[in-house]
Design a protein around this motif. Structure first.
Motif, PDB file in Angstrom:
ATOM      1  N   PHE A  54       0.871  -1.172   0.000  1.00 48.18           N
ATOM      2  CA  PHE A  54       0.000   0.000   0.000  1.00 48.18           C
ATOM      3  C   PHE A  54       0.906   1.219   0.000  1.00 48.18           C
ATOM      4  O   PHE A  54       1.943   1.210   0.667  1.00 48.18           O
ATOM      5  CB  PHE A  54      -0.879   0.021   1.254  1.00 48.18           C
ATOM      6  N   ASP A  93      -1.872  -3.526  -3.919  1.00 53.82           N
ATOM      7  CA  ASP A  93      -3.269  -3.131  -3.763  1.00 53.82           C
ATOM      8  C   ASP A  93      -3.517  -2.024  -4.790  1.00 53.82           C
ATOM      9  O   ASP A  93      -2.768  -1.053  -4.843  1.00 53.82           O
ATOM     10  CB  ASP A  93      -3.482  -2.605  -2.341  1.00 53.82           C
ATOM     11  N   CYS A 105     -12.515   6.099  -2.837  1.00 53.77           N
ATOM     12  CA  CYS A 105     -11.787   5.170  -3.698  1.00 53.77           C
ATOM     13  C   CYS A 105     -11.903   5.530  -5.174  1.00 53.77           C
ATOM     14  O   CYS A 105     -11.321   4.861  -6.025  1.00 53.77           O
ATOM     15  CB  CYS A 105     -12.289   3.747  -3.463  1.00 53.77           C
ATOM     16  N   SER A 140      -8.932  -3.272  -5.019  1.00 52.25           N
ATOM     17  CA  SER A 140      -9.717  -3.309  -3.781  1.00 52.25           C
ATOM     18  C   SER A 140     -10.786  -2.227  -3.731  1.00 52.25           C
ATOM     19  O   SER A 140     -11.450  -2.034  -2.721  1.00 52.25           O
ATOM     20  CB  SER A 140      -8.799  -3.135  -2.566  1.00 52.25           C
ATOM     21  N   TYR A 167     -10.378  -8.377  -4.964  1.00 51.09           N
ATOM     22  CA  TYR A 167     -11.068  -8.250  -3.683  1.00 51.09           C
ATOM     23  C   TYR A 167     -12.558  -8.308  -4.065  1.00 51.09           C
ATOM     24  O   TYR A 167     -13.201  -7.281  -4.224  1.00 51.09           O
ATOM     25  CB  TYR A 167     -10.822  -6.883  -3.068  1.00 51.09           C
ATOM     26  N   PHE A 175     -14.308  -2.936  10.596  1.00 58.06           N
ATOM     27  CA  PHE A 175     -13.003  -3.484  10.953  1.00 58.06           C
ATOM     28  C   PHE A 175     -11.840  -2.935  10.134  1.00 58.06           C
ATOM     29  O   PHE A 175     -10.707  -3.367  10.313  1.00 58.06           O
ATOM     30  CB  PHE A 175     -13.049  -5.026  10.885  1.00 58.06           C
ATOM     31  N   PHE A 179      -6.716   0.465   9.725  1.00 58.51           N
ATOM     32  CA  PHE A 179      -6.051   0.605   8.413  1.00 58.51           C
ATOM     33  C   PHE A 179      -6.090   2.045   7.937  1.00 58.51           C
ATOM     34  O   PHE A 179      -5.155   2.532   7.314  1.00 58.51           O
ATOM     35  CB  PHE A 179      -6.757  -0.291   7.388  1.00 58.51           C
ATOM     36  N   ARG A 180      -7.188   2.718   8.232  1.00 54.54           N
ATOM     37  CA  ARG A 180      -7.324   4.078   7.713  1.00 54.54           C
ATOM     38  C   ARG A 180      -6.345   5.026   8.396  1.00 54.54           C
ATOM     39  O   ARG A 180      -5.996   6.051   7.839  1.00 54.54           O
ATOM     40  CB  ARG A 180      -8.775   4.527   7.802  1.00 54.54           C
ATOM     41  N   GLN A 196     -18.956  -0.507  -1.407  1.00 55.10           N
ATOM     42  CA  GLN A 196     -18.626  -1.757  -0.729  1.00 55.10           C
ATOM     43  C   GLN A 196     -19.931  -2.464  -0.342  1.00 55.10           C
ATOM     44  O   GLN A 196     -20.998  -1.861  -0.335  1.00 55.10           O
ATOM     45  CB  GLN A 196     -17.767  -1.480   0.513  1.00 55.10           C
ATOM     46  N   LYS A 223     -13.170 -10.526   2.415  1.00 56.76           N
ATOM     47  CA  LYS A 223     -12.591  -9.546   3.347  1.00 56.76           C
ATOM     48  C   LYS A 223     -13.683  -8.769   4.043  1.00 56.76           C
ATOM     49  O   LYS A 223     -14.581  -8.295   3.349  1.00 56.76           O
ATOM     50  CB  LYS A 223     -11.719  -8.593   2.525  1.00 56.76           C
ATOM     51  N   TYR A 246      -8.638 -11.870   3.857  1.00 53.40           N
ATOM     52  CA  TYR A 246      -7.845 -10.792   4.454  1.00 53.40           C
ATOM     53  C   TYR A 246      -8.272 -10.644   5.911  1.00 53.40           C
ATOM     54  O   TYR A 246      -9.396 -10.234   6.190  1.00 53.40           O
ATOM     55  CB  TYR A 246      -8.094  -9.497   3.682  1.00 53.40           C
ATOM     56  N   VAL A 248      -8.254  -8.449   8.468  1.00 56.51           N
ATOM     57  CA  VAL A 248      -8.000  -7.011   8.326  1.00 56.51           C
ATOM     58  C   VAL A 248      -7.517  -6.365   9.622  1.00 56.51           C
ATOM     59  O   VAL A 248      -7.470  -6.994  10.682  1.00 56.51           O
ATOM     60  CB  VAL A 248      -9.246  -6.267   7.786  1.00 56.51           C
ATOM     61  N   SER A 249      -7.196  -5.086   9.475  1.00 53.39           N
ATOM     62  CA  SER A 249      -6.586  -4.329  10.569  1.00 53.39           C
ATOM     63  C   SER A 249      -7.363  -4.443  11.880  1.00 53.39           C
ATOM     64  O   SER A 249      -6.777  -4.680  12.936  1.00 53.39           O
ATOM     65  CB  SER A 249      -6.438  -2.870  10.157  1.00 53.39           C
ATOM     66  N   TYR A 288      -1.553  -9.377   9.263  1.00 56.68           N
ATOM     67  CA  TYR A 288      -0.490  -8.643   9.953  1.00 56.68           C
ATOM     68  C   TYR A 288       0.265  -9.553  10.920  1.00 56.68           C
ATOM     69  O   TYR A 288       1.258  -9.133  11.510  1.00 56.68           O
ATOM     70  CB  TYR A 288      -1.088  -7.419  10.667  1.00 56.68           C
TER      71      TYR A 288
HETATM   72  C1  PBG Z   1      -8.409   0.239   0.179  1.00 56.21           C
HETATM   73  C2  PBG Z   1      -8.307  -0.828   1.195  1.00 56.21           C
HETATM   74  C3  PBG Z   1      -8.790  -0.875   2.507  1.00 56.21           C
HETATM   75  C4  PBG Z   1      -8.283  -2.056   3.070  1.00 56.21           C
HETATM   76  C5  PBG Z   1      -7.554  -2.697   2.081  1.00 56.21           C
HETATM   77  N1  PBG Z   1      -7.589  -1.939   0.929  1.00 56.21           N
HETATM   78  C6  PBG Z   1      -9.575   0.106   3.268  1.00 56.21           C
HETATM   79  C7  PBG Z   1     -10.962   0.404   2.898  1.00 56.21           C
HETATM   80  O1  PBG Z   1     -11.531  -0.139   1.959  1.00 56.21           O
HETATM   81  O2  PBG Z   1     -11.537   1.280   3.561  1.00 56.21           O
HETATM   82  C8  PBG Z   1      -8.485  -2.505   4.495  1.00 56.21           C
HETATM   83  C9  PBG Z   1      -7.419  -3.412   5.042  1.00 56.21           C
HETATM   84  C10 PBG Z   1      -7.369  -3.502   6.525  1.00 56.21           C
HETATM   85  O3  PBG Z   1      -8.257  -3.013   7.252  1.00 56.21           O
HETATM   86  O4  PBG Z   1      -6.395  -4.101   7.026  1.00 56.21           O
HETATM   87  N2  PBG Z   1      -9.648   0.501  -0.351  1.00 56.21           N
END
Ligand code: PBG
Length: 298
Positions: A54, A93, A105, A140, A167, A175, A179-180, A196, A223, A246, A248-249, A288
């Motif tokens: 990223f 990504d 996005c 993504s 994705y 969740f 990440f943000r 999404q 994800k 994934y 995620v974070s 992670y």
């Molecule tokens: C980009 C993207 C995101 C994640 C992966 N690619 C954030 C989102 O869609 O808001 C999240 C990954 C994570 O939370 O670890 N669009």
């Protein structure tokens, strides 16, 4: 499970000698390109399957220009990593939210994300990564038609063998919060629910996977992972392609926060969550925890 089953996400920032801790995701850091190369050496030595990159650009604008510049932060990182560790698998990504001043996005037209105008950015972004040496591109963004648009652009430029990891089943999830912070990509207005998926809608997830495969996706992703194990399993039963998940974070941060409070055993929570995701049917997992898990598996 083996170390090669895991892919570690890395966040690349401009500058040199930078390892800036991401406070909500200890001990993950934002890395400058040189630090990422060092990190990749260790990742390779641990036998981890690869990395997903990223990028955080020098500056953001309305046109997401950093997302598809040939000398953008991600292409620079790919070239540097491939120079030093040529056989480490690099996934990128492909999205715009880290590069737009508004954090969405896609391209904003009349106050809303414009699906079709965004496809051009995505195709150009994917091509810039592949030209720099990326092995797999992973869109993504969740725009309709993006897999087809990227496939067409790569083919036209002679990259017919570069796989697309879509994705496909990506939910509008709480969740992604940490990440943000890591990617500095929080939307400045509204949310991502127009592009999404609704967490309540499992059938749509199967439909999205089907459409992505029709458009030319080589592998797909579900994800987040743990709250959507049912969909990983459904996808495994229905589609004969590699399936990733994934973790995620937010899934990671919950475990780390509880562990730091002494409320949960970090190692056992790591093993149990990853085992469950594999059991549900994921062939490989973006997580992670890739480094500690690989160390444990030896
Ligand atoms: C980009 C993207 C995101 C994640 C992966 N690619 C954030 C989102 O869609 O808001 C999240 C990954 C994570 O939370 O670890 N669009």
């Amino acid at each position: 499970m083996e170390p090669a089953d895991f892919i570690l996400p890395l966040f690349i920032v401009p500058g040199e000698g930078i390892r800036k801790p991401i406070s909500s995701m200890p001990p993950q850091c934002q890395l400058s390109v040189d630090a990422a190369v060092e990190e990749c050496r260790e990742i390779k030595d641990l036998g981890i399957g690869g990395v997903i990159l990223f990028g955080l650009p020098e500056s953001k604008d309305d046109e997401a220009s950093g997302a598809y510049a040939d000398d953008g932060i991600v292409p620079r990182a790919i070239r540097a990593i491939k120079r030093e560790i040529p056989d480490l698998l690099i996934i990128t990504d492909v999205c715009n939210c880290e590069y737009t001043s508004h954090g969405h996005c896609g391209k904003i037209v009349n106050g809303d994300v414009d699906n079709d105008a965004t496809l051009e950015w995505l195709a150009a972004g994917a091509l810039s990564h592949v030209k720099a040496g990326a092995d797999i591109v992973a869109p993504s963004d969740m725009m309709d038609g993006r897999v087809g648009a990227i496939r067409k652009r790569l083919d036209e430029n002679g990259y017919t063998n570069t796989p697309i990891l879509a994705y496909s089943a990506k939910f509008a999830s709480v969740f992604y919060g940490p990440f943000r912070e890591a990617a500095d990509s929080a939307p400045q207005f509204g949310d991502r629910r127009s592009y999404q998926m609704d967490p309540a809608n499992g059938r749509e997830a199967m439909k999205e996977i089907e459409l992505d495969l029709e458009e030319g996706a080589d592998m797909i992703m579900v994800k987040p992972a743990l709250p959507y194990l049912d969909l990983i399993r459904q996808a495994r039963d229905r589609f004969d392609v590699p399936i990733s998940a994934y973790q995620v974070s937010g899934e990671y941060s919950m475990i780390m926060a509880a562990a730091q409070n002494g409320w949960i055993d970090e190692e056992r929570a790591m093993i149990e969550s990853l085992t469950s995701i594999r059991r549900a049917g994921a062939d490989f997992i973006l997580t992670y925890f890739a480094k500690p898990m690989a160390r444990l598996l030896g």
